[in-house]
Design an enzyme around this catalytic site. Structure first.
Site, mmCIF file in Angstrom:
data_model
loop_
_atom_site.group_PDB
_atom_site.id
_atom_site.type_symbol
_atom_site.label_atom_id
_atom_site.label_comp_id
_atom_site.label_asym_id
_atom_site.label_seq_id
_atom_site.Cartn_x
_atom_site.Cartn_y
_atom_site.Cartn_z
ATOM 1 N N CYS A 41 57.379 -15.629 37.828
ATOM 2 C CA CYS A 41 57.627 -16.949 37.069
ATOM 3 C C CYS A 41 59.014 -17.923 37.745
ATOM 4 O O CYS A 41 59.919 -18.130 36.938
ATOM 5 C CB CYS A 41 58.910 -15.847 36.011
ATOM 6 S SG CYS A 41 57.871 -14.947 34.950
ATOM 7 N N ASP A 42 58.261 -18.604 38.530
ATOM 8 C CA ASP A 42 58.740 -19.519 39.060
ATOM 9 C C ASP A 42 58.226 -20.717 39.220
ATOM 10 O O ASP A 42 57.105 -20.628 39.498
ATOM 11 C CB ASP A 42 59.445 -19.939 40.401
ATOM 12 C CG ASP A 42 59.787 -20.342 41.050
ATOM 13 O OD1 ASP A 42 59.969 -21.869 40.782
ATOM 14 O OD2 ASP A 42 61.584 -20.001 41.629
#
Lengths: 384, 384
Positions: free
Chosen positions: A332-333
């Site tokens: 989730c980056d």
């Protein structure tokens, strides 16, 4: 970009993956390739001592193999020194090559018997004089790094004139001013890069000699490339270019030389097996797909930073029609995108659940991997 | 840049460091600050459910504190879901917020009782329909990220029109099309960023309603900043701006809302203690110093990538005259430089062995840290 004729995944690796079917993304390193690389370096530069750059891949199996073959070790920390010693190296075969060391780490290395240290400043020479009195030091000289795919910035080294001062100062402090080092930049494909660096080294030798200090060694660093998507010169070609430059600058008085291959020793020996997690678009009329793998920048592929290193990727569908896609990791980056500015051609038929092989990943992957980013485990490795 | 009036290191942290004197670089997190941040979010947005973004800092002590305070949890992986459950959260308080999930991980989350999943594509909806039949899904919509210090690129989300299609499709697959999510970008300091995203969300609600599907929830993501060197708006100010935008777009029919603070919850609660390893120059007439710390990009400060995040740094010599320097980490990696293009002012008197406090480092440090790059241990953390 021609990806068709490259096949770095060895039969042993393919057999391992087929037999063991390891879960999750993982690196598999073939020791036979490491052995071949070591022999190629020794053959290409028979008069140079090989100091394997442990940071490239410190797997104990690799260190034991290289220790057995007679390699020396370039270490960045006390932990790496201990790994090299555990693998069977004697302290005399270890260089503490980091120019940025805590004084207490120098003392620990000295207590372990290490007697060769890098410096690039007066301050570092002072620490070594206090913590490892009488040790041998070499001073790193700045090079311009032009032509390297992973250029080195100005972080390490000092200008040649200052290197002269540092080595004179080290001598005054009771250290053995032993030589000069440089690093042309990682994944260097310009053969004449070593020529200008060796010219600088020779000038430092001459100036020290004028003050009665005889340097003995040139540490020519690493920079030897591994083959990613483009062909690179062979170890043989590097050896000839480097020997030619040594003859040119040092004539019949060639000093002891050291090379520090890391990527060149293990890069092409490793393959990462990964899995396609998602193939999707951002809108119905999107021109390209996004392909998400279960490994990304934080899981071991940090060297895709700024899309610097472009790994060959193989799939079981490589005969099918190809189209460029954005390739990204599973976290989730939003920074966890591998190739976007320069999209990556992959088979149109590639589908969720497919396995892919990311080749040339034996160096600078496992240890760059984050501890637990997004809860994902660090990259597993199998050395066979 | 005014660094004078900022003091994020709490008395409890200073006391811990003075008393325990931990060796090596380490992060110290003050739970009192986390508790205050949680209360500030709850006060600022009393009608929104708080889903803490576990990836920001998954320390068990932090998760237990937040679970006890009634927080919900935004998880990026099954490992994070398990950590949230271990900390005392029920599965109903967990959102699997990653849009990139393996089908077997969706099944594992479903087996653990998780019933809320993020999607941004038809393909992901299909996986969830198979592996977690009947679950609630929300679709992430792309926002432009303008004004964020750590913008999110286009990796997550799809255009609003496609979100409509994905949610209709999910409904057809037997899932509960539950809502819409967006993320304005991390460390967002532009208060009206939420306004345009909520306008998009409302449009998706309207179009789904036309097809007889009633969405219930807007997940407004994170983006709440922590204070680094510049002042940022308070949670209160964010709350007012967001509530105003909700009223503007949804009138008297405001849906359930979720916020996912990560950095805003823990960023200012943590301080990294580090040590100056070397202060040196590259030539005698160099205009600036290089200061090398025992922590860098690979030891936990990955968010200095492209010099994006500029942490406040305190030293015991802060009253002395300051001069800009290049600040770098301790590894043999030339990319391990924290601030170079925009040099960092530090006291001229700063010296080898000095301790420095890097403030605002409670988020995205420990888990970004590399496993063992250059043999250095991952960042240690103490939660007090």
């Amino acid at each position: 970009m021609d990806q068709g004729n490259i096949a770095m995944t060895t039969a042993r690796i393919i057999d391992f993956l087929n037999t063991r079917r390891p879960e999750g993304p993982c690196l598999v390193v073939d020791l036979d390739v490491v052995r071949d690389n070591f022999k190629a370096f020794r053959h290409a530069l028979p008069d140079s001592a090989i100091y394997y750059a442990v940071k490239a891949n410190p797997a104990p199996e690799i260190l034991r193999l290289l220790a057995g073959l007679g390699s020396n070790f370039d270490c960045a920390s006390v932990a790496e020194i201990e790994m090299a010693l555990d693998a069977g190296a004697t302290p005399s075969r270890v260089s503490y090559g980091n120019t940025i060391k805590k004084e207490r780490d120098i003392a620990r290395a000295h207590a372990l018997g290490v007697n060769l240290f890098a410096v690039d400043s007066h301050e570092e020479a002072e620490k070594i004089a206090r913590a490892a009195p009488g040790a041998r030091v070499f001073c790193r000289v700045l090079t311009d790094g032009e032509g390297a795919e992973w250029p080195l910035s100005r972080k390490f080294g000092c200008v040649p004139q200052m290197a002269v001062d540092v080595l004179v100062y080290a001598h005054q402090l009771g250290l053995v001013s032993y030589g000069v080092s440089f690093h042309v930049g990682s994944q260097m494909t310009k053969l004449d890069a070593w020529d200008s660096a060796l010219a600088d080294a020779k000038r430092v030798f001459v100036q020290l000699a004028k003050q009665g200090i005889e340097l003995k060694m040139v540490n020519m660093g690493g920079g030897f490339p591994t083959k990613y998507l483009r062909d690179v010169p062979s170890a043989e070609a590097y050896g000839q270019a480097i020997f030619g430059a040594l003859k040119k600058h040092f004539g019949n008085n060639i000093p002891e030389t050291i090379i520090e291959p890391g990527r060149g020793m293990v890069g092409n020996a490793g393959v990462i097996k990964a899995e396609v997690v998602l193939v999707s678009k951002k809108s119905d009329n999107d021109n390209h797909r996004w392909v998400f793998l279960d490994i990304g920048k934080f899981g071991g592929l940090a060297e895709t930073m700024d899309e610097a290193i472009r790994y060959p990727i193989r799939t079981a569908r490589d005969g099918d029609a190809m189209e460029p896609c954005v390739l990204a990791g599973p976290t989730c980056d939003s920074a966890d995108v591998l190739y976007e500015k320069n999209m990556y051609p992959l088979p149109i038929s590639l589908t969720i659940g497919d396995e892919v092989l990311i080749e040339g990943t034996g160096a600078y992957t496992t240890t760059y991997s984050a501890v637990a980013f997004n809860g994902f485990e660090p990259l597993k490795a199998y050395v066979i």
